[in-house]
Structure formats: structure tokens, C-alpha cells
Design a protein around this motif. Structure first.
Motif, mmCIF file in Angstrom:
data_model
loop_
_atom_site.group_PDB
_atom_site.id
_atom_site.type_symbol
_atom_site.label_atom_id
_atom_site.label_comp_id
_atom_site.label_asym_id
_atom_site.label_seq_id
_atom_site.Cartn_x
_atom_site.Cartn_y
_atom_site.Cartn_z
ATOM 1 N N TRP A 155 0.832 -1.210 0.000
ATOM 2 C CA TRP A 155 0.000 0.000 0.000
ATOM 3 C C TRP A 155 0.862 1.253 0.000
ATOM 4 N N ASN A 156 2.016 1.168 0.652
ATOM 5 C CA ASN A 156 2.897 2.345 0.711
ATOM 6 C C ASN A 156 3.474 2.657 -0.658
ATOM 7 N N SER A 157 3.792 1.613 -1.406
ATOM 8 C CA SER A 157 4.374 1.850 -2.723
ATOM 9 C C SER A 157 3.883 0.770 -3.688
ATOM 10 N N PRO A 158 2.642 0.917 -4.147
ATOM 11 C CA PRO A 158 2.065 -0.141 -4.995
ATOM 12 C C PRO A 158 2.905 -0.455 -6.227
ATOM 13 N N ILE A 159 3.442 0.572 -6.852
ATOM 14 C CA ILE A 159 4.147 0.330 -8.107
ATOM 15 C C ILE A 159 5.406 -0.512 -7.895
ATOM 16 N N ASP A 160 6.083 -0.310 -6.759
ATOM 17 C CA ASP A 160 7.290 -1.109 -6.500
ATOM 18 C C ASP A 160 6.950 -2.587 -6.363
ATOM 19 N N THR A 161 5.839 -2.851 -5.671
ATOM 20 C CA THR A 161 5.446 -4.262 -5.486
ATOM 21 C C THR A 161 5.060 -4.882 -6.829
ATOM 22 N N ILE A 162 4.267 -4.141 -7.589
ATOM 23 C CA ILE A 162 3.834 -4.668 -8.882
ATOM 24 C C ILE A 162 5.051 -4.884 -9.795
ATOM 25 N N HIS A 163 5.889 -3.881 -9.852
ATOM 26 C CA HIS A 163 7.053 -3.958 -10.746
ATOM 27 C C HIS A 163 7.979 -5.094 -10.340
ATOM 28 N N ASN A 164 8.306 -5.111 -9.068
ATOM 29 C CA ASN A 164 9.211 -6.132 -8.545
ATOM 30 C C ASN A 164 8.686 -7.541 -8.832
ATOM 31 N N ASN A 165 7.435 -7.771 -8.479
ATOM 32 C CA ASN A 165 6.901 -9.130 -8.551
ATOM 33 C C ASN A 165 6.591 -9.567 -9.983
ATOM 34 N N VAL A 166 6.112 -8.631 -10.778
ATOM 35 C CA VAL A 166 5.693 -9.012 -12.132
ATOM 36 C C VAL A 166 6.879 -9.002 -13.108
ATOM 37 N N ALA A 167 7.674 -7.936 -13.067
ATOM 38 C CA ALA A 167 8.778 -7.844 -14.032
ATOM 39 C C ALA A 167 9.786 -8.978 -13.815
ATOM 40 N N GLY A 168 10.101 -9.260 -12.558
ATOM 41 C CA GLY A 168 11.082 -10.312 -12.269
ATOM 42 C C GLY A 168 10.681 -11.628 -12.899
ATOM 43 N N GLN A 169 9.406 -11.952 -12.764
ATOM 44 C CA GLN A 169 8.948 -13.243 -13.298
ATOM 45 C C GLN A 169 8.922 -13.243 -14.830
ATOM 46 N N ILE A 170 8.498 -12.128 -15.420
ATOM 47 C CA ILE A 170 8.491 -12.060 -16.888
ATOM 48 C C ILE A 170 9.916 -12.244 -17.426
ATOM 49 N N HIS A 171 10.879 -11.631 -16.773
ATOM 50 C CA HIS A 171 12.255 -11.755 -17.259
ATOM 51 C C HIS A 171 12.745 -13.200 -17.174
ATOM 52 N N LEU A 172 12.358 -13.887 -16.125
ATOM 53 C CA LEU A 172 12.729 -15.310 -16.019
ATOM 54 C C LEU A 172 12.096 -16.109 -17.160
ATOM 55 N N PHE A 173 10.800 -15.919 -17.349
ATOM 56 C CA PHE A 173 10.082 -16.653 -18.397
ATOM 57 C C PHE A 173 10.657 -16.349 -19.789
ATOM 58 N N GLU A 174 10.942 -15.063 -20.014
ATOM 59 C CA GLU A 174 11.460 -14.678 -21.329
ATOM 60 C C GLU A 174 12.813 -15.345 -21.593
ATOM 61 N N ALA A 175 13.634 -15.428 -20.550
ATOM 62 C CA ALA A 175 14.947 -16.059 -20.728
ATOM 63 C C ALA A 175 14.792 -17.558 -21.015
ATOM 64 N N ILE A 176 13.882 -18.198 -20.305
ATOM 65 C CA ILE A 176 13.654 -19.632 -20.526
ATOM 66 C C ILE A 176 13.141 -19.856 -21.950
ATOM 67 N N ARG A 177 12.260 -18.990 -22.384
ATOM 68 C CA ARG A 177 11.696 -19.080 -23.732
ATOM 69 C C ARG A 177 12.782 -18.866 -24.782
ATOM 70 N N ARG A 178 13.580 -17.839 -24.545
ATOM 71 C CA ARG A 178 14.616 -17.484 -25.524
ATOM 72 C C ARG A 178 15.575 -18.644 -25.757
ATOM 73 N N PHE A 179 15.992 -19.314 -24.645
ATOM 74 C CA PHE A 179 16.971 -20.406 -24.788
ATOM 75 C C PHE A 179 16.299 -21.772 -24.949
ATOM 76 N N LYS A 180 14.965 -21.751 -25.069
ATOM 77 C CA LYS A 180 14.184 -22.992 -25.297
ATOM 78 C C LYS A 180 14.551 -24.083 -24.294
ATOM 79 N N LEU A 181 14.567 -23.715 -23.013
ATOM 80 C CA LEU A 181 14.978 -24.667 -21.981
ATOM 81 C C LEU A 181 13.785 -25.505 -21.503
ATOM 82 N N PRO A 182 14.045 -26.755 -21.155
ATOM 83 C CA PRO A 182 12.973 -27.608 -20.634
ATOM 84 C C PRO A 182 12.759 -27.424 -19.126
ATOM 85 N N THR A 183 13.273 -26.319 -18.601
ATOM 86 C CA THR A 183 13.244 -26.058 -17.148
ATOM 87 C C THR A 183 11.820 -26.119 -16.591
#
Ligand code: GDD
Length: 315
Positions: free
Chosen positions: A85-113
Motif C-alpha cells: 500500500w505504501n508503494s504499490p508500483i514497487d510491489t507490482i514492478h518487482n513481482n511481475v517484471a522479475g517473473q516475466i524476465h525469467l520466463f522470457e529467458a527460458i523461452r529465448r533459450f528454449k529450456l525444458p526447465t
């Protein structure tokens, strides 16, 4: 087999690392530049720590390319509801962007992870009395920015599975606690206050927020076992509740803690600890997870709270 644990220096991350090491798994963990390493000091020589800011796509891509883990336990997050509540954007950014970057990397290298993502019972939010115990198909009615960030993580997990076939398991975990729980969270906060009163470090007054909320607590050590089973036996793309199947008021939890000490205390409500909207009741059914993986929690709540109180007494 190699596992990557994001947020390894956090509460759940440190327990996850211990669990994996006991299984003989090679463990790599991400930490941030200023992460405290107290929770993993005892295993630091047995794991590989990598400094990685998950909000930075390049760092994440380099990490995934270099390590190519078979398993990922994605636990890194801003996980404290009031902070959101104190900083909604930080929570959203932190939690959502971090996961997208992980997924994008897995996708890019076509890993069976295989990737476990730490979603939350907070996503259910406003729950009607007729809806408990909550099952996975319950509507999601999030009541905090944190809960919204977890809904986003959850649905992104679904979408990356559907769009690209990434092996994602979405675990919706109900409240969990145990030794090393951060001091802001209610179980740890009350246990720490009691330990400090016992030591004469503060007057015998326990400061509390909303004691009427009901929560379904499981021991963190049962939860990390569940995360392992989720990747070993879970169906890709699915979401699973991890819950004990019973709940109690926060007041009951406080009274339980007070049975574990000899001190007499006064209980004082602190308006600062009240939330703009609090989730009234979380009581989950983990029947689906049990059916697919055989998981069920083993550690009794009283044991968990005893271990947590002893953790703070030893500090
Ligand atoms: N933190 C805190 N401090 N909570 C208090 C207090 C207090 O002094 N007094 C009462 N509460 C009430 C809160 O209002 C809430 O209803 C409940 O205790 C639990 O609060 P937290 O321990 O902060 O956890 P949470 O339920 O908001 O969220 C936790 O569980 C989620 C899963 O349901 C976190 O671990 C989340 O990261 C997790 O996703």
C-alpha cells in the motif's frame, strides 16, 4: 540435478535451499546487492550465490544462459502486504517484471526447465462464507496491490504455459511461518514481542492489529516439501492450493503463543497496524494438490509456533 532458487536469502528461500541440499541437489541462488545473508550463512559454502537483479532483463538472461537449471523455484518477491500500500508500483514492478524476465529467458533459450512460481492465497481476497474451504476455481477478488501482483504472476504463469509450453506450476500458498519468518509478519511479530518482553527489553504490552482475521497456517518446512513435489509430480500449467485445511483467528494464534510463555501481558490495538482492506478469512482446500502429489502438512501448528518463539528467544 541443478536447481535455481530466486530470493534464496529470504525466509522461504533459505528453507528451500536446506531442503534441496538434503536431497543432494546442486543449488544456485539469486541475491540482490544489499541482501542480508543471515538466513543462509550456515549453508553459504554449500550453495552458489549469484548477484542478480530480477528487474533487469539482461542480468536475468545472462544468469539463465550461464546456469541452465533443470528446476527453478521462483520465490523472490516483495511479499509483505502492508508495504504494497505504501508503494504499490514497487510491489507490482518487482513481482511481475522479475517473473516475466525469467520466463522470457527460458523461452529465448528454449529450456525444458520446470518452474514453480510462488503465488498466494491473497489472490482470493474477498471470500464469501459459502466459499470455504477455498478451492482453486474460486473467483479471485484481490484486496491489496500485493494480491494484484500475485494474480498477475499467476496468470502470466498460465499464459506462458499455454503460449510457449513452458513447464510452469502455480502454487497458491496460504499463510506459512516458522523460524526466520520476517519480523513484520504477524506470527513472527508477536513471537518477537514476547521474546523481548521475556528478556526485559520492552514493557509487557503486545501491540496488535486486526485480531479477527482468520488465516490458514502451515509450517514453512512443509511448504518447501510441497514446492519440491509440485515440480516432481504436478501437472504443468496447473495451479494448486497449499493449505492446512483449517484456520484460526489471529487472536487464537496470539493466545497460543501466550500459552508458551510465563509472562503476563496487556494487549493493545495499534491503529497503524490496521489495513485499508483486510482479507477476512483464508481457509484453503489442498485436495487437488494432495490428489496429484500426495502432499499433506506434517508439522503441528503448536510445534511451528514453539520453534518460531525459540528462534526469537535465541536472537
Ligand atoms: N503483519 C501484521 N502485524 N499483521 C497483523 C497484526 C500485526 O501486528 N495484527 C493483526 N494482523 C493481521 C493482518 O491484518 C492479517 O489479517 C493477518 O494478521 C496476517 O498478516 P501477515 O502475517 O502480515 O500476513 P498476510 O496474511 O497479510 O500475508 C501473508 O500470507 C500470504 C498468503 O496468504 C504473507 O506471507 C504473504 O506474502 C502471503 O502471500
Amino acid at each position: 540435478m541443478k536447481a535455481l532458487v530466486t530470493g534464496i536469502s529470504g525466509f522461504v528461500g533459505s528453507h528451500m535451499a536446506e531442503y534441496l541440499l538434503a536431497k543432494g541437489i546442486e543449488v544456485v541462488g539469486t541475491i540482490r546487492q544489499r541482501s542480508m545473508k543471515d538466513h543462509i550463512a550456515h549453508i553459504e559454502n554449500d550453495i552458489k550465490l549469484v548477484e542478480c537483479e530480477l528487474r533487469d532483463p539482461i542480468s536475468v538472461e545472462q544468469l539463465i544462459d550461464r546456469e541452465r537449471p533443470e528446476l527453478i523455484f521462483h520465490l523472490a518477491a516483495q511479499s509483505f502486504v502492508p508495504t504494497s500500500w505504501n508503494s504499490p508500483i514497487d510491489t507490482i514492478h518487482n513481482n511481475v517484471a522479475g517473473q516475466i524476465h525469467l520466463f522470457e529467458a527460458i523461452r529465448r533459450f528454449k529450456l525444458p526447465t520446470k518452474v514453480q512460481i510462488a503465488c498466494s492465497s491473497e489472490e482470493y481476497g474477498q471470500v464469501e462464507p459459502s466459499e470455504v474451504p477455498i478451492r482453486e476455481d474460486n473467483p479471485l477478488r484481490p484486496l491489496s496491490p500485493y494480491a494484484v501482483s500475485k494474480v498477475a504472476q499467476d496468470y502470466l504463469g498460465y499464459q506462458y504455459f499455454r503460449s510457449y509450453g513452458i513447464h510452469v506450476i502455480r502454487t497458491r500458498t496460504f499463510n506459512h511461518t516458522g523460524p526466520r519468518r520476517g519480523e513484520g509478519f504477524v506470527t513472527s511479530n508477536f513471537a518477537k514481542q514476547i521474546a523481548e518482553i521475556e528478556k526485559g527489553l520492552r514493557p509487557p504490552v503486545i501491540h496488535v492489529g486486526n485480531l479477527q482475521a482468520k488465516r490458514d497456517f502451515t509450517d514453512v518446512r512443509d511448504i518447501v516439501h510441497g514446492y519440491w513435489l509440485a515440480l516432481e509430480r504436478g501437472t504443468p500449467g496447473e495451479c494448486y492450493n497449499l493449505a492446512s485445511g483449517s484456520c484460526c483467528t489471529i487472536e487464537y494464534m496470539l493466545q497460543l503463543l501466550l500459552t508458551l510463555t510465563d509472562i503476563e501481558v496487556e494487549i493493545q490495538e495499534d491503529p497503524q497496524r490496521m489495513r485499508p482492506s483486510d482479507v477476512e478469512i483464508l481457509l484453503g482446500s489442498s485436495d487437488k494438490f494432495h490428489a496429484d502429489t500426495g502432499w499433506k502438512p506434517e508439522i503441528p501448528f503448536k510445534q511451528t509456533m514453539t520453534d518460531l518463539l525459540n528462534y526469537w528467544r535465541a536472537k
